[in-house]
Write an enzyme that holds these catalytic residues in place. Structure first.
Site, PDB file in Angstrom:
ATOM      1  N   HIS A   1      43.113  50.968  39.069  1.00  0.00           N
ATOM      2  CA  HIS A   1      42.483  49.654  39.784  1.00  0.00           C
ATOM      3  C   HIS A   1      41.854  49.769  40.752  1.00  0.00           C
ATOM      4  O   HIS A   1      40.624  50.245  40.833  1.00  0.00           O
ATOM      5  CB  HIS A   1      43.760  48.904  40.100  1.00  0.00           C
ATOM      6  CG  HIS A   1      43.920  47.338  40.274  1.00  0.00           C
ATOM      7  ND1 HIS A   1      43.002  46.786  40.048  1.00  0.00           N
ATOM      8  CD2 HIS A   1      44.721  46.339  40.793  1.00  0.00           C
ATOM      9  CE1 HIS A   1      43.343  45.311  40.349  1.00  0.00           C
ATOM     10  NE2 HIS A   1      44.372  45.238  41.090  1.00  0.00           N
TER      11      HIS A   1
ATOM     12  N   ASP B   1      33.700  48.180  41.146  1.00  0.00           N
ATOM     13  CA  ASP B   1      34.060  49.349  41.868  1.00  0.00           C
ATOM     14  C   ASP B   1      32.754  50.196  41.798  1.00  0.00           C
ATOM     15  O   ASP B   1      32.522  50.961  42.625  1.00  0.00           O
ATOM     16  CB  ASP B   1      35.317  49.801  41.476  1.00  0.00           C
ATOM     17  CG  ASP B   1      36.367  49.091  41.935  1.00  0.00           C
ATOM     18  OD1 ASP B   1      36.503  48.345  42.868  1.00  0.00           O
ATOM     19  OD2 ASP B   1      37.270  48.988  41.053  1.00  0.00           O
TER      20      ASP B   1
ATOM     21  N   SER C   1      47.188  43.678  40.992  1.00  0.00           N
ATOM     22  CA  SER C   1      47.544  43.374  42.412  1.00  0.00           C
ATOM     23  C   SER C   1      47.859  41.748  42.341  1.00  0.00           C
ATOM     24  O   SER C   1      48.808  41.552  43.000  1.00  0.00           O
ATOM     25  CB  SER C   1      46.171  43.621  43.240  1.00  0.00           C
ATOM     26  OG  SER C   1      44.970  42.949  42.631  1.00  0.00           O
TER      27      SER C   1
ATOM     28  N   ARG D   1      30.222  40.962  39.400  1.00  0.00           N
ATOM     29  CA  ARG D   1      30.458  41.186  40.812  1.00  0.00           C
ATOM     30  C   ARG D   1      29.537  42.612  40.938  1.00  0.00           C
ATOM     31  O   ARG D   1      29.171  42.856  42.040  1.00  0.00           O
ATOM     32  CB  ARG D   1      31.894  41.595  40.970  1.00  0.00           C
ATOM     33  CG  ARG D   1      32.840  40.420  40.776  1.00  0.00           C
ATOM     34  CD  ARG D   1      34.280  40.717  40.622  1.00  0.00           C
ATOM     35  NE  ARG D   1      34.763  41.680  39.853  1.00  0.00           N
ATOM     36  CZ  ARG D   1      35.843  41.980  39.714  1.00  0.00           C
ATOM     37  NH1 ARG D   1      36.997  41.882  40.694  1.00  0.00           N
ATOM     38  NH2 ARG D   1      36.040  43.012  38.718  1.00  0.00           N
TER      39      ARG D   1
ATOM     40  N   HIS E   1      36.768  47.970  31.668  1.00  0.00           N
ATOM     41  CA  HIS E   1      37.796  46.943  31.987  1.00  0.00           C
ATOM     42  C   HIS E   1      38.643  46.544  30.933  1.00  0.00           C
ATOM     43  O   HIS E   1      38.235  46.373  29.822  1.00  0.00           O
ATOM     44  CB  HIS E   1      36.656  45.702  32.517  1.00  0.00           C
ATOM     45  CG  HIS E   1      37.716  44.715  33.553  1.00  0.00           C
ATOM     46  ND1 HIS E   1      38.256  43.924  33.066  1.00  0.00           N
ATOM     47  CD2 HIS E   1      37.544  44.965  34.736  1.00  0.00           C
ATOM     48  CE1 HIS E   1      38.669  43.275  34.165  1.00  0.00           C
ATOM     49  NE2 HIS E   1      38.356  43.853  35.176  1.00  0.00           N
TER      50      HIS E   1
END
Ligand code: CMX
Length: 462
Positions: free
Chosen positions: A297, A398, A267, A352, A343
């Protein structure tokens, strides 16, 4: 629910925009402008003295392997370390949680602060973020044609497609496109990109809120007006019909941590690439959102929840370690990936993920999906290691977000990536502003046919 929102007509929008232009509440633009000369001079000098230095090799494998590890981009806003994770302008997530200002009564930093930090490199003070909240509220009105357009899109079109489409048509508002067409100087491009970026961030929550209301709450408008006296996340939550204090705090955290992940992710890179053609920020960001919509993604947050629900459906509510192992192997043997794990850069558990797990353990410890998420964290990494080919068996951002959103009542998983998209704007738009401040040219790497590459390798230039 607050019922249908008041419909702003074009005159009111115009009034709001004029009001913003002449009584800007934030000095962010001036603070940013003051940073440009030194940064530009530093790059100029660096290139003059070191411009021909070699910083790395490119192997044939790198070219065929998604350009992994090729040092080819400038991104001032954040740096991703494979083992430590993201640092926003040098600050880790725990440091940001501690140092960035919070809204009154809130426990989490607000996205206004991360935007300020990413753009300027400075930690803002409370008055500075409050002024940004006001400014974004003031710039948030959407033209009527956006609502008309949204009404025409069938409800079952994926929310990310709707999001990207509305952002694209909003480019008719671009001050950059108009300035470019009238021949503005290159050194002034950033000013218009800044204005567009501020307008776009301000409007994104309204676009997202409208899509949510339309698809899932039977309303053609966001569920309330934007209030100039509260922060962006509170407004955003209310527009979607949420007033739970903990949810709003989670939204603040969510919007901060998803904002930036250095320049090479799909992105961010897409927004930068399209912007390099001097497409305006609306078109550049919409392009980035089309990349974020991919399952490898940003869409992974939707897929994680879908996967967890499949686990529960197949195994029942009482998921044991053994049953989860079986289900994971079944997923892998059917040729699918385990969403939320792995990843391209990270080689450890994503910080995160860690901070969301911390939030979940503090506020919703007894939730059954939180427990399942914890069990997945125990079961999946050893299996991915055993697979042998996975570079990083650990959870990424995620793997956790959907569980929290679901707990607070946002059960519409197709919408999760839109939230990611609103947050991603806070990172990629400051980068786009810097791109224009540096005057970076159109991006155009060299490509080869396989035949030409074989020739090059066999007969390297002397
Ligand atoms: N489950 C199963 N297989 C996986 C895997 C996973 N979670 N992660 C990687 N692999 C596989 C790859 O598909 C690849 O297999 P092939 O060689 O057969 O194609 C192999 O392991 C090597 O891949 P890698 O070098 O470890 O990973 P990449 O850099 O190519 O891809 C990523 C990274 C994120 C796309 C990948 O780990 C993945 O597909 N994860 C699941 C989807 C996901 O969670 N995406 C979200 C990432 C964060 C974000 O951008 O939002």
């Amino acid at each position: 629910m607050n019922g249908l929102t008041k419909i702003l007509n074009q005159k009111e929008i115009l009034y709001k925009l004029i009001k913003c232009q002449y009584s800007s509440s934030t000095d962010l633009k001036e603070v940013f402008a003051s940073k440009i000369p030194k940064a530009v001079e530093q790059v100029k000098e660096f290139r003059k003295t070191q411009g021909t230095k070699v910083v790395g090799d490119v192997t044939v494998n790198m070219i065929y392997n998604g350009m992994r590890g090729i040092k080819a981009l400038i991104c001032e806003t954040s740096v991703l370390d494979p083992n430590e994770g993201i640092r926003f302008r040098g600050y880790s997530i725990p440091e940001c949680e501690e140092k960035l200002p919070k809204a009154k009564g809130a426990t989490q930093p607000i996205p206004e602060g991360i935007f300020w930090l990413l753009l300027t490199g400075d930690i803002p003070n409370q008055a500075q973020v409050d002024a940004v909240s006001k400014e974004w509220a003031c710039r948030s009105a959407l033209p009527d044609y956006c609502y008309d357009f949204m009404e025409k899109i069938p409800k079952d079109v994926h929310p990310m497609s709707q999001f990207s489409a509305v952002i694209s048509i909003l480019n008719s508002e671009s001050t950059f496109a108009k300035a470019y067409a009238s021949g503005v100087k290159k050194t002034q491009y950033w000013e218009y990109v800044y204005e567009d970026s501020m307008n776009l961030v301000a409007k994104l929550s309204v676009i997202a809120g409208s899509i949510y209301a339309k698809c899932f709450k039977n309303s053609n408008r966001p569920l309330c007006d934007v209030d100039e006296n509260v922060d962006y996340s509170l407004n955003f939550a209310k527009m979607m019909g949420y007033d739970n204090k903990d949810f709003i705090d989670f939204l603040r955290l969510y919007l901060v941590i998803h904002s930036d992940h250095e320049g090479g992710n799909v992105s961010a890179h897409t927004t930068h690439l399209v912007g390099s053609a001097l497409s305006d920020p609306y078109l550049s960001f919409a392009a980035g959102m089309n990349g974020l919509a991919g399952p490898l993604h940003g869409r992974a947050n939707q897929e994680v929840l879908e996967w967890l629900q499949k686990v529960q459906k197949e195994v029942g509510e009482n998921v044991t370690e053994e049953k989860l192992k079986e289900f994971t192997w079944k997923t892998l043997k059917s040729g699918q990936v385990v969403p939320g794990y792995g990843h391209a850069v990270l080689r450890k558990t994503d910080p995160r993920f860690v901070c969301q797990a911390k939030f979940a353990n503090k506020y919703i410890k007894d939730d059954s999906l939180v427990a399942l998420c914890g069990l997945v964290f125990k079961v999946v990494p050893p299996i991915l290691k055993e697979l042998g080919k996975v570079q990083n068996p650990w959870p990424n951002v995620d793997a956790h977000s959907g569980v929290l959103l679901y707990h607070y009542g946002m059960k519409e998983m197709q919408f999760y990536t839109v939230l990611f998209g609103v947050s991603r704007a806070l990172g990629v738009l400051p980068s786009l502003i810097w791109d224009r401040a540096y005057g970076l040219p159109i991006e155009r790497p060299k490509s080869f046919s396989t035949e030409a590459l074989i020739k090059l390798v066999n007969n390297p230039p002397k």
